[in-house]
Design a protein around this motif. Sequence first.
Motif, PDB file in Angstrom:
ATOM      1  N   MET A 125       0.848  -1.170   0.000  1.00  0.00           N
ATOM      2  CA  MET A 125       0.000   0.000   0.000  1.00  0.00           C
ATOM      3  C   MET A 125       0.897   1.237   0.000  1.00  0.00           C
ATOM      4  O   MET A 125       1.877   1.302   0.695  1.00  0.00           O
ATOM      5  N   ARG A 126       0.506   2.227  -0.754  1.00  0.00           N
ATOM      6  CA  ARG A 126       1.246   3.481  -0.833  1.00  0.00           C
ATOM      7  C   ARG A 126       0.913   4.389   0.347  1.00  0.00           C
ATOM      8  O   ARG A 126      -0.117   4.217   0.991  1.00  0.00           O
ATOM      9  N   PRO A 127       1.759   5.388   0.572  1.00  0.00           N
ATOM     10  CA  PRO A 127       1.415   6.384   1.601  1.00  0.00           C
ATOM     11  C   PRO A 127       0.063   7.012   1.286  1.00  0.00           C
ATOM     12  O   PRO A 127      -0.284   7.213   0.136  1.00  0.00           O
ATOM     13  N   GLY A 128      -0.698   7.278   2.297  1.00  0.00           N
ATOM     14  CA  GLY A 128      -2.022   7.861   2.100  1.00  0.00           C
ATOM     15  C   GLY A 128      -3.097   6.806   1.904  1.00  0.00           C
ATOM     16  O   GLY A 128      -4.228   7.111   1.596  1.00  0.00           O
ATOM     17  N   GLY A 129      -2.715   5.513   2.026  1.00  0.00           N
ATOM     18  CA  GLY A 129      -3.710   4.455   1.922  1.00  0.00           C
ATOM     19  C   GLY A 129      -4.046   4.029   0.509  1.00  0.00           C
ATOM     20  O   GLY A 129      -4.976   3.282   0.302  1.00  0.00           O
TER      21      GLY A 129
ATOM     22  N   PRO B 275      -3.545   1.916  -2.889  1.00  0.00           N
ATOM     23  CA  PRO B 275      -2.867   0.700  -3.324  1.00  0.00           C
ATOM     24  C   PRO B 275      -1.885   1.020  -4.443  1.00  0.00           C
ATOM     25  O   PRO B 275      -2.048   1.996  -5.168  1.00  0.00           O
ATOM     26  N   GLY B 276      -0.860   0.226  -4.567  1.00  0.00           N
ATOM     27  CA  GLY B 276       0.127   0.456  -5.616  1.00  0.00           C
ATOM     28  C   GLY B 276       0.207  -0.726  -6.551  1.00  0.00           C
ATOM     29  O   GLY B 276      -0.601  -1.645  -6.509  1.00  0.00           O
ATOM     30  N   GLY B 277       1.208  -0.700  -7.403  1.00  0.00           N
ATOM     31  CA  GLY B 277       1.497  -1.823  -8.279  1.00  0.00           C
ATOM     32  C   GLY B 277       0.395  -2.129  -9.257  1.00  0.00           C
ATOM     33  O   GLY B 277       0.022  -1.308 -10.077  1.00  0.00           O
ATOM     34  N   GLY B 278      -0.125  -3.344  -9.180  1.00  0.00           N
ATOM     35  CA  GLY B 278      -1.125  -3.822 -10.119  1.00  0.00           C
ATOM     36  C   GLY B 278      -2.406  -3.008 -10.116  1.00  0.00           C
ATOM     37  O   GLY B 278      -3.043  -2.840 -11.159  1.00  0.00           O
ATOM     38  N   ALA B 279      -2.787  -2.502  -8.966  1.00  0.00           N
ATOM     39  CA  ALA B 279      -4.016  -1.698  -8.892  1.00  0.00           C
ATOM     40  C   ALA B 279      -3.873  -0.417  -9.696  1.00  0.00           C
ATOM     41  O   ALA B 279      -4.815   0.004 -10.388  1.00  0.00           O
ATOM     42  N   ASP B 280      -2.700   0.207  -9.624  1.00  0.00           N
ATOM     43  CA  ASP B 280      -2.475   1.424 -10.410  1.00  0.00           C
ATOM     44  C   ASP B 280      -2.525   1.130 -11.899  1.00  0.00           C
ATOM     45  O   ASP B 280      -3.092   1.894 -12.683  1.00  0.00           O
ATOM     46  N   ALA B 281      -1.920   0.020 -12.309  1.00  0.00           N
ATOM     47  CA  ALA B 281      -1.928  -0.349 -13.730  1.00  0.00           C
ATOM     48  C   ALA B 281      -3.344  -0.620 -14.208  1.00  0.00           C
ATOM     49  O   ALA B 281      -3.744  -0.184 -15.299  1.00  0.00           O
TER      50      ALA B 281
ATOM     51  N   GLY C 211      -5.215   2.627 -14.534  1.00  0.00           N
ATOM     52  CA  GLY C 211      -4.778   3.340 -15.728  1.00  0.00           C
ATOM     53  C   GLY C 211      -5.398   2.782 -16.990  1.00  0.00           C
ATOM     54  O   GLY C 211      -5.816   3.525 -17.878  1.00  0.00           O
ATOM     55  N   ARG C 212      -5.485   1.453 -17.086  1.00  0.00           N
ATOM     56  CA  ARG C 212      -6.128   0.828 -18.258  1.00  0.00           C
ATOM     57  C   ARG C 212      -7.602   1.191 -18.316  1.00  0.00           C
ATOM     58  O   ARG C 212      -8.128   1.530 -19.374  1.00  0.00           O
ATOM     59  N   PHE C 213      -8.274   1.114 -17.178  1.00  0.00           N
ATOM     60  CA  PHE C 213      -9.691   1.474 -17.133  1.00  0.00           C
ATOM     61  C   PHE C 213      -9.889   2.918 -17.574  1.00  0.00           C
ATOM     62  O   PHE C 213     -10.765   3.221 -18.377  1.00  0.00           O
ATOM     63  N   GLN C 214      -9.076   3.805 -17.042  1.00  0.00           N
ATOM     64  CA  GLN C 214      -9.226   5.224 -17.368  1.00  0.00           C
ATOM     65  C   GLN C 214      -9.036   5.459 -18.864  1.00  0.00           C
ATOM     66  O   GLN C 214      -9.789   6.197 -19.476  1.00  0.00           O
ATOM     67  N   GLY C 215      -8.041   4.808 -19.449  1.00  0.00           N
ATOM     68  CA  GLY C 215      -7.809   4.965 -20.875  1.00  0.00           C
ATOM     69  C   GLY C 215      -8.970   4.461 -21.711  1.00  0.00           C
ATOM     70  O   GLY C 215      -9.395   5.114 -22.673  1.00  0.00           O
ATOM     71  N   GLU C 216      -9.496   3.292 -21.351  1.00  0.00           N
ATOM     72  CA  GLU C 216     -10.637   2.725 -22.076  1.00  0.00           C
ATOM     73  C   GLU C 216     -11.886   3.579 -21.889  1.00  0.00           C
ATOM     74  O   GLU C 216     -12.637   3.818 -22.836  1.00  0.00           O
ATOM     75  N   PHE C 217     -12.113   4.029 -20.678  1.00  0.00           N
ATOM     76  CA  PHE C 217     -13.282   4.864 -20.394  1.00  0.00           C
ATOM     77  C   PHE C 217     -13.202   6.180 -21.168  1.00  0.00           C
ATOM     78  O   PHE C 217     -14.179   6.610 -21.785  1.00  0.00           O
ATOM     79  N   THR C 218     -12.034   6.805 -21.164  1.00  0.00           N
ATOM     80  CA  THR C 218     -11.855   8.068 -21.873  1.00  0.00           C
ATOM     81  C   THR C 218     -12.056   7.879 -23.370  1.00  0.00           C
ATOM     82  O   THR C 218     -12.620   8.757 -24.038  1.00  0.00           O
ATOM     83  N   ALA C 219     -11.649   6.743 -23.913  1.00  0.00           N
ATOM     84  CA  ALA C 219     -11.861   6.473 -25.343  1.00  0.00           C
ATOM     85  C   ALA C 219     -13.355   6.373 -25.663  1.00  0.00           C
ATOM     86  O   ALA C 219     -13.813   6.888 -26.695  1.00  0.00           O
TER      87      ALA C 219
END
Length: 85
Positions: A1-5, A7-13, A16-24
């Motif tokens: 878990m990153r600072p501030g609570g 999640p890191g790693g796979g959750a960020d990836a 990011g994929r969701f955001q890109g697909e949603f924005t498209a």
Amino acid sequence: MRPGGRPGGGADAAAGRFQGEFTAVVADLVGEPSARHYSALLLAGAHGIADMELSGHLDPGSLGSSADELVDTLVRMVANTRAAT
């Protein structure tokens, strides 16, 4: 878990994929120049609607609309912006 609570790693990836697909998808509705703006509006609006519903502050009896109806309205309003511009 990153600072501030956060999640890191796979959750960020995955986010990011969701955001890109949603924005498209949103870009197909409103055009590429406005896609990020309206993506943020839709995500923030849906999040706020869900939060109000879960906390009991979105009572269809007193407000006259359900969470689903409000999300539908928000999506229609964004979809109609392309026709208006």
